[in-house]
Write a protein that holds these residues in place. Structure first.
Motif, short mmCIF file in Angstrom:
data_model
loop_
_atom_site.label_atom_id
_atom_site.label_comp_id
_atom_site.label_asym_id
_atom_site.label_seq_id
_atom_site.Cartn_x
_atom_site.Cartn_y
_atom_site.Cartn_z
N ARG A 114 0.83 -1.20 0.00
CA ARG A 114 0.00 0.00 0.00
C ARG A 114 0.87 1.26 0.00
NH1 ARG A 114 -5.13 -0.63 1.31
NH2 ARG A 114 -4.63 -2.38 2.67
N ALA A 158 0.91 3.99 -2.99
CA ALA A 158 0.61 5.39 -2.66
C ALA A 158 1.72 6.31 -3.15
CB ALA A 158 0.41 5.54 -1.15
N ARG A 159 2.96 5.90 -2.97
CA ARG A 159 4.09 6.71 -3.43
C ARG A 159 4.04 6.86 -4.96
NH1 ARG A 159 7.93 3.46 -2.19
NH2 ARG A 159 8.25 2.66 -4.29
N ALA A 200 -0.12 9.78 -3.39
CA ALA A 200 -1.20 9.81 -2.42
C ALA A 200 -0.67 9.33 -1.08
CB ALA A 200 -2.36 8.92 -2.89
N ASP A 201 -1.53 9.30 -0.07
CA ASP A 201 -1.18 8.74 1.23
C ASP A 201 -1.68 7.30 1.30
OD1 ASP A 201 -0.16 11.20 2.00
OD2 ASP A 201 -2.09 11.87 2.83
N PRO A 202 -0.97 6.43 2.00
CA PRO A 202 -1.42 5.03 2.11
C PRO A 202 -2.85 4.90 2.63
CG PRO A 202 0.83 5.23 2.91
CD PRO A 202 0.34 6.63 2.67
N GLU A 231 -5.29 6.56 1.91
CA GLU A 231 -6.26 6.91 0.87
C GLU A 231 -6.37 5.83 -0.20
OE1 GLU A 231 -5.76 11.74 0.77
OE2 GLU A 231 -4.09 10.53 -0.02
N ILE A 232 -5.66 4.73 -0.03
CA ILE A 232 -5.56 3.70 -1.07
C ILE A 232 -6.30 2.43 -0.65
CG2 ILE A 232 -3.98 2.15 -2.28
CD1 ILE A 232 -3.87 5.07 -3.24
N TYR A 273 -8.55 5.27 -5.08
CA TYR A 273 -8.11 6.36 -4.22
C TYR A 273 -9.31 7.20 -3.85
CZ TYR A 273 -6.56 11.23 -3.46
OH TYR A 273 -6.38 12.51 -2.98
N ARG A 291 -8.53 11.70 1.61
CA ARG A 291 -8.67 11.43 3.03
C ARG A 291 -9.86 12.14 3.68
NH1 ARG A 291 -4.57 10.39 7.07
NH2 ARG A 291 -2.96 10.78 5.50
N THR A 295 -9.80 4.58 7.22
CA THR A 295 -9.04 4.75 5.99
C THR A 295 -9.78 4.11 4.83
OG1 THR A 295 -7.81 2.67 6.15
CG2 THR A 295 -6.93 4.55 7.39
#
Length: 427
Positions: free
Chosen positions: A102, A106-107, A111-113, A115-116, A264, A267, A297
């Motif tokens: 994750r 995300a990277r 995005a942020d983990p 949000e995945i 995605y 958040r 999440t």
């Protein structure tokens, strides 16, 4: 009785043997990264031949259908196979591997983990958003006429289920501002959702997502991107695109295993997309009867046992692209598409539907000719030349689509142009 993934794994711990299997997979048993030579601009084909060697595609087969189904890169296949083998030694599900995957995904997507969510494909991600966004009868959803069935069907289904109204715009092949204007012209106080394909599937038009996001933000409309044709074709950051949600498939331009995808959701908008399908791992419920507390999440959109091996393979495919160079991949795909365009422009009677404007195109080129029906041209290319393109029957375009990606070569592009020229000349 808790079904939060983290709590569940803590309490069951996978057993000492399961944790040992997971740690071995992350260390000694993890497949070595594919070796690539240093890129030399003076001799680029040496580098790209090494990239091509990482794909198990038959050498006598020319594949231009990444936009339909991208071939998996060998490091991704190896990672998935080795993960499966290791997990099967103790019959474990491998959910402890998802956190690392994750973070990698995300990277890659900016995005942020948190949000995945891992889904099966872009279609499932699109459908989760369509079913989950708060809509009432008469609310309007705008998307383009060139939307893939995986992007349009979920909203058409909501017409039947909830009485929402879908409104369509024809993509403008000449001007990015024209596409924005066509969306704005359809917007009313009842517009609740705007969805666009980041890159349209039939003709490869790159839509101005950042500008569309700005308008949606100003007017309070949800903005969703179907990114099936963009993720892996060229780099971008979801945070910079400023969309509310985004879905993509791992088995197209990214080169991941089949049935891998990513959803995605921004958040601060998670509670605006109801989790309409839930199960174990979607949240926590201590006792029955009781209150289900959804995960805070995007994991709330995941439920039940996941194919951890395929997800590990997806993360490895993204890692491979990062090693090749994502800007380098985008430039390669565009250069090869430009080579095909230049060749096709010399063939009398050939019409190119993909925009020439570099702001509007990427690594897809769609064309047609009145000399021979598109389906027969497709068949001739396959049968006589072992060249795989993709027929485009959507909206009665009656064309062929060419997808050029990092494993393709100038030689293959020249072979395609020559084959089309011969077929058209003798039709």
């Amino acid at each position: 009785m808790s079904f939060d993934r983290r709590t569940f794994l803590t309490r069951t711990a996978l057993g000492a043997a399961g944790l040992a299997a997971g740690s071995r997979l992350q260390a000694a048993d993890k497949p070595a990264a594919a070796a690539l030579p240093t890129f030399d601009a003076a001799q680029p084909e040496t580098f790209w031949r090494a990239v091509r060697a990482q794909y198990p595609l038959a050498q006598d087969f020319i594949y231009f259908n990444t936009g339909g189904l991208g071939p998996s890169v060998q490091p991704a296949l190896t990672a998935a196979a080795e993960t499966t083998r290791t997990l099967q030694l103790r019959s474990e599900h491998g959910h402890n591997l998802l956190a690392g995957a994750r973070a990698a995904v995300a990277r890659f997507l900016g995005a942020d983990p948190e949000e995945i969510a891992f889904v099966r494909n872009a279609t499932e991600g699109n459908a989760i958003v369509a079913a989950g966004v708060k809509l009432a009868a008469g609310d309007e959803v705008i998307f383009e006429t060139h939307a893939h069935p995986g992007g349009s069907f979920p909203w058409v289904n909501q017409e039947k289920l909830r009485g929402v109204k879908t409104k369509l715009f024809e993509p403008d092949p000449a001007d990015a501002a024209g596409n924005l204007a066509r969306i704005v012209a359809l917007m009313t106080p009842r517009t609740r959702v705007v969805q666009v394909s980041h890159v349209t599937a039939p003709t490869g038009i790159v839509l101005p997502t950042r500008e569309i996001a700005r308008v949606c933000r100003e007017r309070g409309a949800w903005f969703h991107i179907d990114g099936a044709q963009s993720a892996g074709m060229f780099p971008f950051s979801l945070h910079e695109l400023d969309c509310d949600s985004f879905a993509t498939s791992g088995h197209k331009w990214i080169g991941g295993p089949l049935e891998t995808g990513v959803l995605y959701v921004r958040r601060n908008r998670l509670d605006d997309v109801a989790a309409t399908l839930v199960g174990a791992y979607s949240g926590e419920l201590d006792f029955l009867p009781g209150d289900l507390r959804l995960a805070p999440t995007a994991i709330r959109y995941e439920y039940g046992t996941r194919n951890a091996a395929a997800i590990v393979g997806l993360a490895e495919a993204m890692s491979f692209q990062e090693r090749v160079g994502r800007e380098r991949i985008a430039a390669r795909g565009r250069a090869l598409a430009a080579q095909v365009r230049a060749g096709f422009e010399r063939i009398p009677g050939l019409e190119i539907l993909t925009p020439r404007n570099p702001e509007l195109n990427g690594s897809i080129l769609t064309f047609r000719t009145r000399a021979i029906p598109y389906d027969k041209l497709f068949g001739r290319l396959m049968k006589d030349y072992s060249i795989r393109c993709r027929p485009v029957s959507e909206q009665k375009l009656d064309a062929l689509r060419v997808s050029t990606h990092l494993f393709n070569s100038p030689t293959e592009c020249a072979a395609l142009v020559e084959a089309v020229e011969k077929i058209v000349r003798t039709a």
